[in-house]
Design an enzyme around this catalytic site. Sequence first.
Site, PDB file in Angstrom:
ATOM      1  N   HIS A  56     -15.489   3.147   5.850  1.00 48.95           N
ATOM      2  CA  HIS A  56     -14.734   4.130   6.959  1.00 48.95           C
ATOM      3  C   HIS A  56     -15.696   5.161   6.980  1.00 48.95           C
ATOM      4  O   HIS A  56     -16.257   5.771   6.087  1.00 48.95           O
ATOM      5  CB  HIS A  56     -13.543   4.287   7.020  1.00 48.95           C
TER       6      HIS A  56
ATOM      7  N   GLU B 260      -8.167  -0.396   0.297  1.00 48.64           N
ATOM      8  CA  GLU B 260      -8.666   0.386  -0.904  1.00 48.64           C
ATOM      9  C   GLU B 260      -7.754   0.157  -1.920  1.00 48.64           C
ATOM     10  O   GLU B 260      -6.421  -0.694  -1.908  1.00 48.64           O
ATOM     11  CB  GLU B 260      -8.848   1.867  -0.592  1.00 48.64           C
TER      12      GLU B 260
END
Length: 212
Positions: free
Chosen positions: A13, A86
């Site tokens: 990201h 994550e």
Amino acid sequence: MTQQTTQVILIRHGQTEWNKQRRMQGHSDSPLTEKGVLQAQLLGKRLATMSFDALYSSDSGRAHHTARCVAEATGHPLVVEPGLRERNFGVFEGLTREEMMERYPDDYARFKARDPEFAMPNGESGVAFRARAIACMDRIVARHRGQHLVVVTHGLVLDVFYRLAMGIPPHEPRIHELVNAGINRLRHDGERWHIEVWGDGSHLEEGMRTVT
């Protein structure tokens, strides 16, 4: 029977507020910075020049925002996959390194020692996280055998697949870059992962001089 090769562009990201403040993110979220939004837009512009078959994203806000910029630029529908999140860092999330060391000195020491079996309080061990990330990507590749994919995810997910392709054990120190909104080209030949390009951020140079 010859296995079909699947091409995957794996992307971290764009920069977030907590990236900028050097705070642990994990399953907790932080919005993209102005720079992060621009990175995501430039990434979308780059990917609009490429042909690919499917676009996937973690369901975390920072990855989803980045992937939406890609979807808008390329016209691809966005498939959300929670397995691409994550690692869950439990009580470490939202803290700087100094705060982690002060509040949880013993846990932080085990974390920094890269003990793969260690799970910080309310968090996820390295072993469990790695298994989750690999299982998720295996499912995605199985759905799209022989196709070209774009997957927007997180830094440590990238780390898992770099190590897997290069044969680097999880406990070894990381020396490879995890570039926000960079291009990482991998291929899966039906048996294992291979790296073709890693950390290509050439598309991010446009406009970056005026944004910090």
